[in-house]
Design a protein around this motif. Structure first.
Motif, PDB file in Angstrom:
ATOM      1  N   GLU A  14       0.840  -1.195   0.000  1.00 40.54           N
ATOM      2  CA  GLU A  14       0.000   0.000   0.000  1.00 40.54           C
ATOM      3  C   GLU A  14       0.875   1.246   0.000  1.00 40.54           C
ATOM      4  N   VAL A  15       0.340   2.304  -0.595  1.00 43.41           N
ATOM      5  CA  VAL A  15       1.028   3.590  -0.683  1.00 43.41           C
ATOM      6  C   VAL A  15       0.084   4.647  -0.117  1.00 43.41           C
ATOM      7  N   GLN A  16       0.499   5.257   0.982  1.00 42.51           N
ATOM      8  CA  GLN A  16      -0.339   6.239   1.664  1.00 42.51           C
ATOM      9  C   GLN A  16       0.364   7.587   1.762  1.00 42.51           C
ATOM     10  N   LYS A  18      -0.273  11.412   4.147  1.00 38.71           N
ATOM     11  CA  LYS A  18      -1.027  12.065   5.213  1.00 38.71           C
ATOM     12  C   LYS A  18      -0.758  13.562   5.150  1.00 38.71           C
ATOM     13  N   THR A  28      -5.862  11.021   5.592  1.00 44.15           N
ATOM     14  CA  THR A  28      -5.047   9.986   4.961  1.00 44.15           C
ATOM     15  C   THR A  28      -5.595   9.689   3.577  1.00 44.15           C
ATOM     16  N   TYR A  30      -4.515   7.478  -0.296  1.00 44.97           N
ATOM     17  CA  TYR A  30      -3.680   6.417  -0.849  1.00 44.97           C
ATOM     18  C   TYR A  30      -3.892   6.346  -2.354  1.00 44.97           C
ATOM     19  N   GLU A  32      -4.578   3.675  -5.344  1.00 43.32           N
ATOM     20  CA  GLU A  32      -5.051   2.313  -5.576  1.00 43.32           C
ATOM     21  C   GLU A  32      -4.230   1.595  -6.640  1.00 43.32           C
ATOM     22  N   THR A  62      -9.129   9.418  -0.992  1.00 41.94           N
ATOM     23  CA  THR A  62      -9.119   9.888   0.393  1.00 41.94           C
ATOM     24  C   THR A  62     -10.452   9.546   1.061  1.00 41.94           C
ATOM     25  N   CYS A 170       4.661   3.858   2.993  1.00 47.35           N
ATOM     26  CA  CYS A 170       4.414   2.746   2.073  1.00 47.35           C
ATOM     27  C   CYS A 170       4.784   1.430   2.743  1.00 47.35           C
TER      28      CYS A 170
END
Length: 177
Positions: A14-16, A18, A28, A30, A32, A62, A170
């Protein structure tokens, strides 16, 4: 030694990001859709030849459709003209066993700037299906305005709506090819 290719396992990655909102809460988001491709000498990540990460700007989420549409607009990522975010790793430096710094170049909205990411290597294992996998946590910070994401607003009370600092996080699982 032979070159080993690794690709991201999207089901286990996953790639986030903030960002502070009104300077009182954190939102937060990310991506997809993203890709990571790594080439190493053998299976040793300390001898990395190439690291390329891309994220599809149109896959930003988001959990708020109106905000996501605004982020894709020319006010922020300008997805119609800049479909991808791209990071190319240049230098992988071990600080202590399992903890590294990854220096590279990040391109957002056509602007490329050097950044440094903190990387925690969690190890390499063979899964029940015989695939060799490696796991990493990656963190960093950027200033969004350095990449042309200039939209700003201030509340009537003088509070900033969106902070300039963006925190990146990530969780990446790579699969040996």
């Amino acid at each position: 030694m032979a070159t080993t290719k690794w690709i991201v396992d999207p089901a286990h990655s996953e790639v986030q990001f903030k960002v502070r909102h009104l300077m009182i809460t954190t939102v937060t988001g990310y991506f997809e859709k993203f890709n990571v491709e790594v080439e190493t000498e053998g299976e040793d990540f300390h001898n990395t030849k190439s690291i390329v990460f891309t994220a599809d700007v149109n896959s930003i989420s988001t959990n708020n459709e109106q905000r996501d549409t605004h982020l894709k607009s020319a006010d922020f990522f300008d997805a119609d003209n800049h479909e991808q975010i791209r990071f190319e790793g240049k230098d992988y430096e071990e600080l202590k066993p399992g903890f590294e710094k990854l220096n590279g170049e990040l391109t957002i909205r056509g602007t490329t700037r050097p950044i440094t990411l903190n990387v925690e290597y969690h190890g390499t294992v063979v899964d029940p299906y015989g695939q060799t996998k490696a796991g990493f946590s990656v963190e960093g910070k950027i200033n969004r305005k350095e990449f042309g994401l200039m939209w700003d607003a201030v509340t009537e009370a003088g509070s900033v709506v969106v902070s300039d600092e963006i925190r990146l996080h990530c969780e990446i699982q790579l699969v040996k090819q």
